[in-house]
Scaffold this motif. Structure first.
Motif, mmCIF file in Angstrom:
data_model
loop_
_atom_site.group_PDB
_atom_site.id
_atom_site.type_symbol
_atom_site.label_atom_id
_atom_site.label_comp_id
_atom_site.label_asym_id
_atom_site.label_seq_id
_atom_site.Cartn_x
_atom_site.Cartn_y
_atom_site.Cartn_z
ATOM 1 N N LEU A 55 14.512 -9.016 21.650
ATOM 2 C CA LEU A 55 15.235 -9.959 22.503
ATOM 3 C C LEU A 55 14.286 -10.696 23.438
ATOM 4 O O LEU A 55 14.429 -11.906 23.665
ATOM 5 C CB LEU A 55 16.299 -9.213 23.307
ATOM 6 N N SER A 56 13.289 -9.992 23.983
ATOM 7 C CA SER A 56 12.346 -10.614 24.926
ATOM 8 C C SER A 56 11.529 -11.716 24.245
ATOM 9 O O SER A 56 11.271 -12.772 24.834
ATOM 10 C CB SER A 56 11.416 -9.556 25.521
ATOM 11 N N ILE A 57 11.117 -11.470 22.995
ATOM 12 C CA ILE A 57 10.351 -12.487 22.269
ATOM 13 C C ILE A 57 11.220 -13.712 21.996
ATOM 14 O O ILE A 57 10.771 -14.858 22.154
ATOM 15 C CB ILE A 57 9.790 -11.899 20.963
ATOM 16 N N LEU A 58 12.483 -13.490 21.612
ATOM 17 C CA LEU A 58 13.397 -14.612 21.383
ATOM 18 C C LEU A 58 13.652 -15.397 22.673
ATOM 19 O O LEU A 58 13.698 -16.634 22.661
ATOM 20 C CB LEU A 58 14.720 -14.097 20.804
ATOM 21 N N ILE A 59 13.805 -14.674 23.786
ATOM 22 C CA ILE A 59 13.976 -15.334 25.084
ATOM 23 C C ILE A 59 12.733 -16.157 25.423
ATOM 24 O O ILE A 59 12.828 -17.286 25.921
ATOM 25 C CB ILE A 59 14.259 -14.297 26.191
ATOM 26 N N PHE A 60 11.562 -15.600 25.147
ATOM 27 C CA PHE A 60 10.303 -16.292 25.439
ATOM 28 C C PHE A 60 10.217 -17.624 24.697
ATOM 29 O O PHE A 60 9.887 -18.655 25.282
ATOM 30 C CB PHE A 60 9.127 -15.389 25.054
ATOM 31 N N PHE A 61 10.538 -17.609 23.410
ATOM 32 C CA PHE A 61 10.480 -18.853 22.633
ATOM 33 C C PHE A 61 11.480 -19.883 23.154
ATOM 34 O O PHE A 61 11.181 -21.079 23.228
ATOM 35 C CB PHE A 61 10.740 -18.566 21.150
ATOM 36 N N ARG A 62 12.678 -19.422 23.519
ATOM 37 C CA ARG A 62 13.686 -20.345 24.051
ATOM 38 C C ARG A 62 13.276 -20.883 25.422
ATOM 39 O O ARG A 62 13.491 -22.071 25.724
ATOM 40 C CB ARG A 62 15.038 -19.636 24.136
ATOM 41 N N ALA A 79 8.847 -2.905 31.477
ATOM 42 C CA ALA A 79 8.597 -4.339 31.622
ATOM 43 C C ALA A 79 9.816 -5.091 32.133
ATOM 44 O O ALA A 79 9.690 -6.196 32.672
ATOM 45 C CB ALA A 79 8.144 -4.924 30.280
ATOM 46 N N GLY A 80 10.998 -4.488 31.981
ATOM 47 C CA GLY A 80 12.213 -5.141 32.455
ATOM 48 C C GLY A 80 12.246 -5.357 33.954
ATOM 49 O O GLY A 80 13.071 -6.137 34.457
ATOM 50 N N VAL A 81 11.352 -4.694 34.690
ATOM 51 C CA VAL A 81 11.331 -4.844 36.141
ATOM 52 C C VAL A 81 10.505 -6.056 36.586
ATOM 53 O O VAL A 81 10.498 -6.410 37.771
ATOM 54 C CB VAL A 81 10.777 -3.561 36.808
ATOM 55 N N ILE A 82 9.831 -6.739 35.664
ATOM 56 C CA ILE A 82 8.946 -7.850 36.022
ATOM 57 C C ILE A 82 9.649 -8.956 36.811
ATOM 58 O O ILE A 82 9.080 -9.473 37.776
ATOM 59 C CB ILE A 82 8.261 -8.419 34.764
ATOM 60 N N ILE A 93 7.356 -11.645 29.769
ATOM 61 C CA ILE A 93 8.505 -11.669 30.681
ATOM 62 C C ILE A 93 8.119 -12.342 31.990
ATOM 63 O O ILE A 93 8.925 -13.045 32.615
ATOM 64 C CB ILE A 93 9.032 -10.245 30.916
ATOM 65 N N GLY A 94 6.850 -12.144 32.411
ATOM 66 C CA GLY A 94 6.372 -12.835 33.606
ATOM 67 C C GLY A 94 6.446 -14.340 33.438
ATOM 68 O O GLY A 94 6.913 -15.059 34.343
ATOM 69 N N ASN A 150 16.466 -16.718 40.412
ATOM 70 C CA ASN A 150 16.051 -15.344 40.183
ATOM 71 C C ASN A 150 17.069 -14.648 39.291
ATOM 72 O O ASN A 150 18.267 -14.622 39.603
ATOM 73 C CB ASN A 150 15.911 -14.591 41.510
ATOM 74 N N HIS A 151 16.623 -14.122 38.175
ATOM 75 C CA HIS A 151 17.481 -13.390 37.241
ATOM 76 C C HIS A 151 16.782 -12.113 36.814
ATOM 77 O O HIS A 151 15.556 -12.087 36.670
ATOM 78 C CB HIS A 151 17.772 -14.218 35.984
ATOM 79 N N GLN A 152 17.584 -11.062 36.580
ATOM 80 C CA GLN A 152 17.057 -9.877 35.927
ATOM 81 C C GLN A 152 17.159 -10.099 34.417
ATOM 82 O O GLN A 152 17.580 -11.156 33.951
ATOM 83 C CB GLN A 152 17.833 -8.633 36.369
ATOM 84 N N MET A 153 16.769 -9.121 33.613
ATOM 85 C CA MET A 153 16.661 -9.338 32.184
ATOM 86 C C MET A 153 17.998 -9.696 31.527
ATOM 87 O O MET A 153 18.047 -10.530 30.616
ATOM 88 C CB MET A 153 16.067 -8.098 31.501
ATOM 89 N N ILE A 154 19.083 -9.073 31.964
ATOM 90 C CA ILE A 154 20.380 -9.399 31.380
ATOM 91 C C ILE A 154 20.742 -10.849 31.689
ATOM 92 O O ILE A 154 21.247 -11.574 30.824
ATOM 93 C CB ILE A 154 21.466 -8.431 31.900
#
Length: 372
Positions: free
Chosen positions: A326-333, A190-193, A55-56, A65-69
């Motif tokens: 979802l975080s892994i999919l976001i990471f790849f994108r 981890a969502g607070v990163i 996420i970092g 700057n965006h939060q996880m959503i």
């Protein structure tokens, strides 16, 4: 001497991770035995560290700057937005139910107050604070995390006074996966990163902050579980302070459980307020409707469908698994469509990423199947 901003950011990350969920860890780890449980504790702690690093990197690849959503919407579209929102909201609701159950258990242990009556009192008192939006607890919230750390270390030191190494040798491989959901819940944060990133001027220091922030809860959780399991010899309660109080007498029972009660009540208020504000600010609902949507799911607690530890486990398995996927999919994108070069990069081959996704899909399916 000025404390470096990355150290403060790391402490903030730790504060997000460490919460009242720690009270259920000794019971969860005692089911398969400390040896198996401690391996899972360290393994899942390191896995959550890896998630935080992912996420970092996602945040560092993004200009705004965006939060996880917001990151989910940016890289996965509207479907990602709604799935991430569902994951986070369900996690919050699960925590509220767990804290309702935990607080009522403590009130029963301390004052023999019927659990249903205790839940009514809690919902009226805490719900009123959430509805009015009182900020009286803001100061205490800032002190809560260091107090919890001191509390955990003090209880651990007390427990070591009557420690028996033989208690750590118990093994029950049939319960090997019992602690997984509770551990996922306890390490969630981890969502607070993305917010942590904004606290640091030299962004390459974010990696250090993440390492520090996760090392603290891994260490504290390990020491606390070691002390409690090594002391209570199979008499571990779902909320650790109740069992410790029964062993060491009235004062530890009173002060330990009052502190646990305060920690859970404060967490309840913070989470319910965050949900209410989200409905008002993100969805445009009115204050009254937002409050009802935030609080009304807590009525499920009166059905007594699950215990404190079961709620932690279900919430961790379902919501954290979905968050991981979802975080892994976001990471790849973000690797493909990121807008800037990140200050650090994490190696995650796609085959390994999809293997992790498969693992968490199986966790989701097994949890839903178990409680269907």
């Amino acid at each position: 001497m000025k404390i470096p901003d990355w150290v403060l950011a790391g402490f903030t990350f730790s504060g997000t991770v460490i919460g009242a969920g720690v009270l259920g860890l000794p019971y969860a780890l005692s089911k398969p035995g400390f040896l198996i449980g401690s391996i899972e504790l360290i393994s899942l702690g390191l896995l959550n560290l890896f998630l935080a690093l992912l996420i970092g990197e996602i945040s560092l690849r993004t200009k705004e700057n965006h939060q996880m959503i917001g990151l989910a919407e940016k890289y996965l579209g509207k479907k990602g937005f709604y799935l991430m929102a569902v994951s986070i909201l369900l996690g919050f609701y699960g925590a509220l139910l767990a804290y309702m159950q935990g607080c009522s258990d403590i009130l029963f242990a301390l004052f023999s107050l019927p659990k249903t009556f205790g839940k009514i009192l809690l919902l009226l008192a805490l719900g009123t604070i959430v509805y009015l939006g009182l900020n009286a607890l803001k100061f205490f919230e800032g002190l809560l995390v260091p107090l919890i750390i001191i509390f955990i270390l003090s209880l651990s030191a007390l427990s070591f006074l009557d420690f028996d190494f033989q208690n750590l040798l118990y093994l029950n491989s049939e319960e090997a996966f019992y602690p997984v959901g509770v551990l996922l819940f306890a390490f969630a944060g981890a969502g607070v990163i993305p917010e942590i990133k904004e606290m640091i001027k030299r962004k390459r220091k974010l990696k250090k902050a993440i390492y520090l922030g996760m090392a603290i809860p891994i260490f504290l959780y390990f020491i606390f579980c070691l002390a409690v399991i090594g002391t209570l010899n199979g008499n571990i309660t779902e909320i650790a302070t109740i069992g410790l109080g029964k062993k060491f007498g009235y004062l530890p029972l009173l002060f330990g459980n009052l502190f646990a009660l305060l920690a859970m009540a404060t967490s309840f208020i913070s989470l319910a307020t965050a949900i209410k504000r989200s409905y008002i600010e993100d969805f445009g609902f009115g204050k009254n409707l937002a409050f009802l949507l935030a609080i009304s799911p807590c009525l499920l607690s009166f059905l007594n469908l699950a215990t404190f530890i079961q709620i932690l486990g279900i919430t961790g398995n379902v919501t954290v698994s979905l968050f991981f996927i979802l975080s892994i999919l976001i990471f790849f994108r973000a690797k493909e469509k990121g807008e800037r070069k990140p200050e650090f990069k994490i190696k995650l081959p796609k085959i390994a990423g999809y293997a992790l996704i498969l693992f968490f899909v199986l966790v989701l399916i097994s949890t839903l199947f178990k409680f269907s």
